[in-house]
Design a protein around this motif. Structure first.
Motif, PDB file in Angstrom:
ATOM      1  N   TYR A  20      22.514  79.917   4.904  1.00  0.00           N
ATOM      2  CA  TYR A  20      23.572  78.922   4.712  1.00  0.00           C
ATOM      3  C   TYR A  20      23.718  78.039   5.951  1.00  0.00           C
ATOM      4  O   TYR A  20      23.803  76.815   5.850  1.00  0.00           O
ATOM      5  CB  TYR A  20      24.909  79.605   4.405  1.00  0.00           C
ATOM      6  N   GLN A  21      23.760  78.668   7.114  1.00  0.00           N
ATOM      7  CA  GLN A  21      23.966  77.915   8.351  1.00  0.00           C
ATOM      8  C   GLN A  21      22.879  76.864   8.556  1.00  0.00           C
ATOM      9  O   GLN A  21      23.173  75.722   8.929  1.00  0.00           O
ATOM     10  CB  GLN A  21      24.032  78.865   9.548  1.00  0.00           C
ATOM     11  N   PHE A  22      21.632  77.224   8.312  1.00  0.00           N
ATOM     12  CA  PHE A  22      20.545  76.267   8.514  1.00  0.00           C
ATOM     13  C   PHE A  22      20.522  75.202   7.429  1.00  0.00           C
ATOM     14  O   PHE A  22      20.282  74.024   7.716  1.00  0.00           O
ATOM     15  CB  PHE A  22      19.200  76.974   8.660  1.00  0.00           C
ATOM     16  N   ALA A  23      20.784  75.578   6.181  1.00  0.00           N
ATOM     17  CA  ALA A  23      20.835  74.590   5.100  1.00  0.00           C
ATOM     18  C   ALA A  23      21.945  73.577   5.370  1.00  0.00           C
ATOM     19  O   ALA A  23      21.749  72.362   5.256  1.00  0.00           O
ATOM     20  CB  ALA A  23      21.059  75.281   3.759  1.00  0.00           C
ATOM     21  N   HIS A  24      23.094  74.083   5.758  1.00  0.00           N
ATOM     22  CA  HIS A  24      24.244  73.227   6.028  1.00  0.00           C
ATOM     23  C   HIS A  24      23.983  72.317   7.236  1.00  0.00           C
ATOM     24  O   HIS A  24      24.350  71.137   7.224  1.00  0.00           O
ATOM     25  CB  HIS A  24      25.483  74.095   6.261  1.00  0.00           C
ATOM     26  N   LYS A  25      23.316  72.846   8.243  1.00  0.00           N
ATOM     27  CA  LYS A  25      22.998  72.070   9.449  1.00  0.00           C
ATOM     28  C   LYS A  25      22.020  70.927   9.140  1.00  0.00           C
ATOM     29  O   LYS A  25      22.143  69.834   9.693  1.00  0.00           O
ATOM     30  CB  LYS A  25      22.399  72.999  10.508  1.00  0.00           C
ATOM     31  N   MET A  26      21.067  71.172   8.251  1.00  0.00           N
ATOM     32  CA  MET A  26      20.054  70.162   7.945  1.00  0.00           C
ATOM     33  C   MET A  26      20.571  69.059   7.026  1.00  0.00           C
ATOM     34  O   MET A  26      20.060  67.940   7.053  1.00  0.00           O
ATOM     35  CB  MET A  26      18.831  70.817   7.286  1.00  0.00           C
ATOM     36  N   LYS A  27      21.589  69.355   6.237  1.00  0.00           N
ATOM     37  CA  LYS A  27      22.048  68.434   5.199  1.00  0.00           C
ATOM     38  C   LYS A  27      22.333  67.011   5.704  1.00  0.00           C
ATOM     39  O   LYS A  27      21.822  66.052   5.125  1.00  0.00           O
ATOM     40  CB  LYS A  27      23.271  69.007   4.482  1.00  0.00           C
ATOM     41  N   PRO A  28      23.119  66.806   6.769  1.00  0.00           N
ATOM     42  CA  PRO A  28      23.391  65.417   7.180  1.00  0.00           C
ATOM     43  C   PRO A  28      22.141  64.663   7.629  1.00  0.00           C
ATOM     44  O   PRO A  28      22.019  63.461   7.388  1.00  0.00           O
ATOM     45  CB  PRO A  28      24.386  65.554   8.332  1.00  0.00           C
ATOM     46  N   ASN A  29      21.211  65.351   8.265  1.00  0.00           N
ATOM     47  CA  ASN A  29      19.968  64.695   8.688  1.00  0.00           C
ATOM     48  C   ASN A  29      19.127  64.287   7.486  1.00  0.00           C
ATOM     49  O   ASN A  29      18.539  63.199   7.473  1.00  0.00           O
ATOM     50  CB  ASN A  29      19.160  65.616   9.607  1.00  0.00           C
ATOM     51  N   LEU A  30      19.061  65.147   6.489  1.00  0.00           N
ATOM     52  CA  LEU A  30      18.300  64.817   5.287  1.00  0.00           C
ATOM     53  C   LEU A  30      18.931  63.623   4.578  1.00  0.00           C
ATOM     54  O   LEU A  30      18.227  62.712   4.138  1.00  0.00           O
ATOM     55  CB  LEU A  30      18.229  66.027   4.353  1.00  0.00           C
ATOM     56  N   GLU A  31      20.251  63.616   4.517  1.00  0.00           N
ATOM     57  CA  GLU A  31      20.957  62.503   3.874  1.00  0.00           C
ATOM     58  C   GLU A  31      20.742  61.203   4.642  1.00  0.00           C
ATOM     59  O   GLU A  31      20.543  60.147   4.034  1.00  0.00           O
ATOM     60  CB  GLU A  31      22.448  62.818   3.760  1.00  0.00           C
ATOM     61  N   MET A  32      20.765  61.266   5.970  1.00  0.00           N
ATOM     62  CA  MET A  32      20.582  60.062   6.782  1.00  0.00           C
ATOM     63  C   MET A  32      19.215  59.424   6.530  1.00  0.00           C
ATOM     64  O   MET A  32      19.069  58.208   6.589  1.00  0.00           O
ATOM     65  CB  MET A  32      20.734  60.370   8.277  1.00  0.00           C
ATOM     66  N   PHE A  33      18.218  60.241   6.241  1.00  0.00           N
ATOM     67  CA  PHE A  33      16.874  59.728   6.006  1.00  0.00           C
ATOM     68  C   PHE A  33      16.554  59.592   4.521  1.00  0.00           C
ATOM     69  O   PHE A  33      15.393  59.428   4.144  1.00  0.00           O
ATOM     70  CB  PHE A  33      15.825  60.602   6.707  1.00  0.00           C
ATOM     71  N   GLY A  34      17.584  59.660   3.683  1.00  0.00           N
ATOM     72  CA  GLY A  34      17.391  59.437   2.257  1.00  0.00           C
ATOM     73  C   GLY A  34      16.482  60.450   1.596  1.00  0.00           C
ATOM     74  O   GLY A  34      15.847  60.139   0.586  1.00  0.00           O
ATOM     75  N   ILE A  35      16.410  61.646   2.151  1.00  0.00           N
ATOM     76  CA  ILE A  35      15.592  62.709   1.565  1.00  0.00           C
ATOM     77  C   ILE A  35      16.500  63.429   0.574  1.00  0.00           C
ATOM     78  O   ILE A  35      17.368  64.202   0.950  1.00  0.00           O
ATOM     79  CB  ILE A  35      15.039  63.663   2.646  1.00  0.00           C
ATOM     80  N   ASP A  36      16.319  63.122  -0.695  1.00  0.00           N
ATOM     81  CA  ASP A  36      17.250  63.523  -1.743  1.00  0.00           C
ATOM     82  C   ASP A  36      17.078  64.995  -2.121  1.00  0.00           C
ATOM     83  O   ASP A  36      16.387  65.326  -3.081  1.00  0.00           O
ATOM     84  CB  ASP A  36      17.074  62.628  -2.965  1.00  0.00           C
ATOM     85  N   LEU A  37      17.730  65.826  -1.336  1.00  0.00           N
ATOM     86  CA  LEU A  37      17.691  67.270  -1.585  1.00  0.00           C
ATOM     87  C   LEU A  37      19.091  67.862  -1.728  1.00  0.00           C
ATOM     88  O   LEU A  37      19.264  69.067  -1.585  1.00  0.00           O
ATOM     89  CB  LEU A  37      16.949  67.968  -0.437  1.00  0.00           C
TER      90      LEU A  37
END
Length: 113
Positions: A52-69
């Motif tokens: 959970y901690q790593f998924a949650h940490k990565m989420k804003p970076n993925l969103e910033m780069f438009g990586i739709d996950l």
């Protein structure tokens, strides 16, 4: 032209400052691979809290780069709060891993890093 990521949010945030964008891309390339590996390891070890901690940490970076996950990351966060086995999240993990690695490969090529 990127196909596995999008620069729209980053360009908007940076005002088109290419040096700033390159710095943010470099930070992404430095931080996301170890976070992804740690999330994979947490899942393999059935460590829901760490996943959970790593998924949650990565989420804003993925969103910033438009990586739709967002669906897959949200599923990962829900799984981490459950007692379900790792097999219940393998499909989402595979999608996350593939899409992130494709974006990383493309960013390295596009930004010559």
């Amino acid at each position: 032209m990127p196909t596995h990521y999008d620069l729209y949010a980053l360009e908007d945030m940076s005002g088109g400052d290419k040096e700033f964008m390159k710095t943010v891309v470099a930070a992404f390339l430095e931080e996301i691979p170890p976070d992804l590996a740690s999330m994979q390891m947490a899942i393999e070890n059935d460590n829901h809290k760490m996943a959970y901690q790593f998924a949650h940490k990565m989420k804003p970076n993925l969103e910033m780069f438009g990586i739709d996950l967002i669906r897959e990351i949200s599923a990962m966060e829900r799984w981490s709060e459950s007692k379900k086995p790792t097999s219940a999240i393998q499909s989402q993990l595979q999608t996350i891993t593939t899409m992130v690695n494709d974006a990383i490969t493309e960013m390295k090529r596009d930004w010559k890093m």
